[in-house]
Design an enzyme around this catalytic site. Sequence first.
Site, PDB file in Angstrom:
ATOM      1  N   SER A 232      -1.043   2.959  -3.596  1.00 44.04           N
ATOM      2  CA  SER A 232      -2.187   2.356  -4.279  1.00 44.04           C
ATOM      3  C   SER A 232      -2.852   1.303  -3.399  1.00 44.04           C
ATOM      4  O   SER A 232      -4.070   1.300  -3.209  1.00 44.04           O
ATOM      5  CB  SER A 232      -1.733   1.735  -5.597  1.00 44.04           C
ATOM      6  OG  SER A 232      -2.788   1.031  -6.229  1.00 44.04           O
TER       7      SER A 232
ATOM      8  N   ARG B 122      -0.701   4.685 -14.966  1.00 42.63           N
ATOM      9  CA  ARG B 122       0.598   4.049 -14.725  1.00 42.63           C
ATOM     10  C   ARG B 122       0.773   2.821 -15.601  1.00 42.63           C
ATOM     11  O   ARG B 122       1.870   2.528 -16.096  1.00 42.63           O
ATOM     12  CB  ARG B 122       0.728   3.653 -13.249  1.00 42.63           C
ATOM     13  CG  ARG B 122       0.932   4.827 -12.304  1.00 42.63           C
ATOM     14  CD  ARG B 122       0.693   4.422 -10.858  1.00 42.63           C
ATOM     15  NE  ARG B 122       1.537   3.303 -10.465  1.00 42.63           N
ATOM     16  CZ  ARG B 122       1.211   2.408  -9.547  1.00 42.63           C
ATOM     17  NH1 ARG B 122       0.039   2.493  -8.927  1.00 42.63           N
ATOM     18  NH2 ARG B 122       2.040   1.446  -9.244  1.00 42.63           N
TER      19      ARG B 122
ATOM     20  N   HIS C 229      -4.730  -8.611   2.577  1.00 44.95           N
ATOM     21  CA  HIS C 229      -4.506  -8.257   1.173  1.00 44.95           C
ATOM     22  C   HIS C 229      -3.266  -8.964   0.659  1.00 44.95           C
ATOM     23  O   HIS C 229      -2.244  -9.043   1.336  1.00 44.95           O
ATOM     24  CB  HIS C 229      -4.310  -6.748   1.025  1.00 44.95           C
ATOM     25  CG  HIS C 229      -3.968  -6.337  -0.385  1.00 44.95           C
ATOM     26  ND1 HIS C 229      -4.922  -6.187  -1.355  1.00 44.95           N
ATOM     27  CD2 HIS C 229      -2.773  -6.083  -0.978  1.00 44.95           C
ATOM     28  CE1 HIS C 229      -4.339  -5.844  -2.493  1.00 44.95           C
ATOM     29  NE2 HIS C 229      -3.035  -5.773  -2.290  1.00 44.95           N
TER      30      HIS C 229
ATOM     31  N   LYS D 283      -6.513   1.989  -0.529  1.00 44.78           N
ATOM     32  CA  LYS D 283      -7.736   1.172  -0.578  1.00 44.78           C
ATOM     33  C   LYS D 283      -7.978   0.452   0.743  1.00 44.78           C
ATOM     34  O   LYS D 283      -9.113   0.361   1.217  1.00 44.78           O
ATOM     35  CB  LYS D 283      -7.640   0.156  -1.722  1.00 44.78           C
ATOM     36  CG  LYS D 283      -7.653   0.780  -3.109  1.00 44.78           C
ATOM     37  CD  LYS D 283      -7.817  -0.256  -4.193  1.00 44.78           C
ATOM     38  CE  LYS D 283      -6.607  -1.121  -4.415  1.00 44.78           C
ATOM     39  NZ  LYS D 283      -5.536  -0.429  -5.141  1.00 44.78           N
TER      40      LYS D 283
END
Length: 435
Positions: free
Chosen positions: A183, A168, A82, A187
Amino acid sequence: MNMNDLIVKKRDGGALSKDEIRYFINGYTEGEIPDYQAAALLMAIFFRKMDKFETFELTDAMRYSGDTIDLAGVRGIKVDKHSTGGVGDKTTLIVAPLAAACGIPIAKMSGRGLGFTGGTVDKLEAIPGFRTAMEPEDFLQQVNDIGIAVIGQTAHITPADKKLYALRDVTGTVENLSLIASSIMSKKLAAGSDAIVLDVKCGRGAFMEEQAEAEALGEIMCEIGRAAGKKTVAAITDMSQPLGKAVGNSLEVIEAIETLKGRGPSDITALSLCLAGIMICLGGRVKTTAEGKILARQALESGAGLNKLRSFIARQGGDERVIDDYELFPQSSLRREILAREGGFINGIDARAIGLASQHTGAGRRTKEDDIDLSAGIVLHKKTGDKVSKGECLATVFSSSQGRLADAEKEVARAFDISKEKKGEPKLVKKVLGL
């Protein structure tokens, strides 16, 4: 429990308990807690912060707010990757095929882009016919068959994060380490891989501009991953200038293909080999990341990575001929060259300005509902440290709209800092955490 009590407790600097955090996440996800109360708690968290325990519990509650993916049916150690987002960051399109070519199963969920950062799903959909949605059993079968599959995020994975992120974004509560880390990691953990490699960007074109901030984010995400039983490594990498030379969906896919052909820009090639090396190590193929990098380079030089990309595209319905014929990609009708107004050396390229310029061309979104122009974007012809003559081409801007082209042109021209003296180039990989 009472939501007002939670708001007051955090406002006054108290730590929320596990039950209080789950009450908030479950209630907000189900629509029982209104936006105004959720926004008040987010603002209290923004200013009062969360300790590690609270951050871990928030991540866990968000992780299990919806479906999770079970990858037990996929053979081998599954490794996910990521990036926290940047300009011209197309590394997934290079790293995933290289790692898969070295025997690492890649079962990846990716997202779309918002603002000046590009999304992997958008880039893949620039390939004619490519499908980013598939049934779970087909997804798992594809990973077992060819070693790689990439799909878009579904509405049922971490729905709490989707609601909270949207809130947000409009309440000024984005830049908080605990909220960012939970966050991202909720995931990644819901996606089910055994190990996670994080590319944490820092610099003008990154979410965290200062290296110290990026390191703090990387550290807490590694701790969250390890607490969940996942091998987790974070590389802190430069985003002071765009990564590679292409910014925009079709343009970035072409550059990724060129990189797998051994003809890519030096920075995107170096970073891809570094990240792939870490993934290969975490996947158990070798004992060190240096050995992993050697295997990744062999996969690049032998063409195994390119062949893996070809089979990956074909398996997900894409036209694999794009690898040899770039004219099959969406094509922009308009282009404009940006010329240097003076000679000297490129002292810097403002990655954020280039990202905004790319958004102006139509390659990026202002809202999640926006359609994007898959052919639009920017190609840089010069990078930081390069010598340039007056009148020489710095970049080419592509769009299908004259108005968008004009807006982007102004941003690109401002992005280049030219000086008479050559200054040092930024270090690409600044630190690796978690090894």
